[in-house]
Write an enzyme that holds these catalytic residues in place. Sequence first.
Site, PDB file in Angstrom:
ATOM      1  N   GLY A   1      45.253  50.125  45.259  1.00  0.00           N
ATOM      2  CA  GLY A   1      43.910  50.584  45.593  1.00  0.00           C
ATOM      3  C   GLY A   1      43.518  51.816  44.812  1.00  0.00           C
ATOM      4  O   GLY A   1      43.880  51.986  43.646  1.00  0.00           O
TER       5      GLY A   1
ATOM      6  N   ARG B   1      48.093  53.828  44.244  1.00  0.00           N
ATOM      7  CA  ARG B   1      46.849  53.989  43.494  1.00  0.00           C
ATOM      8  C   ARG B   1      47.000  53.324  42.127  1.00  0.00           C
ATOM      9  O   ARG B   1      48.093  53.278  41.573  1.00  0.00           O
ATOM     10  CB  ARG B   1      46.539  55.472  43.298  1.00  0.00           C
ATOM     11  CG  ARG B   1      45.192  55.711  42.598  1.00  0.00           C
ATOM     12  CD  ARG B   1      44.970  57.197  42.344  1.00  0.00           C
ATOM     13  NE  ARG B   1      43.681  57.420  41.719  1.00  0.00           N
ATOM     14  CZ  ARG B   1      43.504  58.000  40.549  1.00  0.00           C
ATOM     15  NH1 ARG B   1      44.556  58.369  39.835  1.00  0.00           N
ATOM     16  NH2 ARG B   1      42.292  58.185  40.069  1.00  0.00           N
ATOM     17  N   HIS B   2      45.890  52.834  41.589  1.00  0.00           N
ATOM     18  CA  HIS B   2      45.905  52.218  40.262  1.00  0.00           C
ATOM     19  C   HIS B   2      46.422  53.201  39.211  1.00  0.00           C
ATOM     20  O   HIS B   2      46.471  54.416  39.430  1.00  0.00           O
ATOM     21  CB  HIS B   2      44.498  51.751  39.875  1.00  0.00           C
ATOM     22  CG  HIS B   2      43.481  52.858  39.891  1.00  0.00           C
ATOM     23  ND1 HIS B   2      43.407  53.834  38.927  1.00  0.00           N
ATOM     24  CD2 HIS B   2      42.499  53.145  40.781  1.00  0.00           C
ATOM     25  CE1 HIS B   2      42.435  54.662  39.198  1.00  0.00           C
ATOM     26  NE2 HIS B   2      41.869  54.283  40.326  1.00  0.00           N
ATOM     27  N   GLY B   3      46.765  52.679  38.037  1.00  0.00           N
ATOM     28  CA  GLY B   3      47.276  53.527  36.959  1.00  0.00           C
ATOM     29  C   GLY B   3      46.175  54.342  36.290  1.00  0.00           C
ATOM     30  O   GLY B   3      44.987  54.248  36.639  1.00  0.00           O
TER      31      GLY B   3
END
Length: 386
Positions: free
Chosen positions: A353, A85-87
């Site tokens: 994502g 997952r994105h930050g």
Amino acid sequence: MLRCLWLRLSGAASVPGPGRASSRCSLLILCVSIRLCAASLGRSPWAEYYGTKSRYEVLSGVSVPGTDWLAPANCTVLQVNALIRHGTRYPTRKNVPRMVEIHQLIREQGDVGSSLVQALAGWHMWYNERMDGNLHPLGISEMVKLAKRLSARFPALFAVQSYKEKRLKFLTSSKHRCVNSTKSFIQGLESYLNLPDQEGGQWEVNDGLMRFFDHCEKFKNLVENNNTALHQVEIFKNGPEMERIMSNMAKKLGISPSAINANMVEATFYLCTYEFILKGVISPWCDLLEEEDVEVLEYLGDLKQYWKRSYGYKINGLSSYRLFQDLFQYMDQTIEESERNQSISHTAVLRFGHAETLLPVLTLMGYFKDDRPLLASNFEQQKHRV
């Protein structure tokens, strides 16, 4: 915290040399931010209820992904295959108007004699719609450090030669927070490898894989665009647990309970959460809620994800089939190349994502499934849900 599932898939393979055999392994990492232990966040209120907004980095004495996995003695690690997952990000555009709404209500109708109302009315509304889920500087740092940790743990797979030969593959959603997470990961990798400023690495935007939910017509018809799909969520929003929170908030503010709605309650929790996550401060917004209120709001969030992205409907998991297939096709290819003593085409495949990308994949794989469905009516019975 950025918590990862480490899944090792092995294929029996012959190894050069008489009488020797080994397992060749492809490692699948599924990473998503999940609840943190309160102790690991020090003085943060209700840290274990922050869900996907948990601050990844505020850890003390907790093992970090990329540092706690060791291959078995008879295993040759061939590939890291990751779904990340994105930050940490800013609030999205849809949440900011709700924050503005509750702030404006307090300023216009709150009890001016209340010190809490005074603190909230004087609080500066610094969130705006232009932020729209952009990657926060914390998110940049998280991705840089994740790259360095994975590189340190698997140096053979993240070697300079592999990078220069483009044997590291990067896939991303088109959303800016995912693209920038990919860029930040590559920046961390190049820094760890002591590479001069490259062209920023190469990555592929692939929404068909990373935002499959936008391309699955059955999911869109049955869930995304179906006004009744989240009826359990709507029932809970209008149920006794939420009514109690609205009543308590109204009493603290000196405002009529009828002036406060469920969206405002959620916005209050977001404000409390984001102020700590993004700024490291405990905001007066947190004083509007009690711990039992936050438990209810966490359940509301879980209820929505259950019905929209997870086990509520079968199509939620099935919608991720193309991505699921992609994950394992790379593993199959890698194991086959190893068995043929060929050079491994991709020593790492890293996909960036959303939480909405990960949850359906985890659902399709059967993880974290409770014996009973999450419903508006069983909040108490689901306090120990997985």
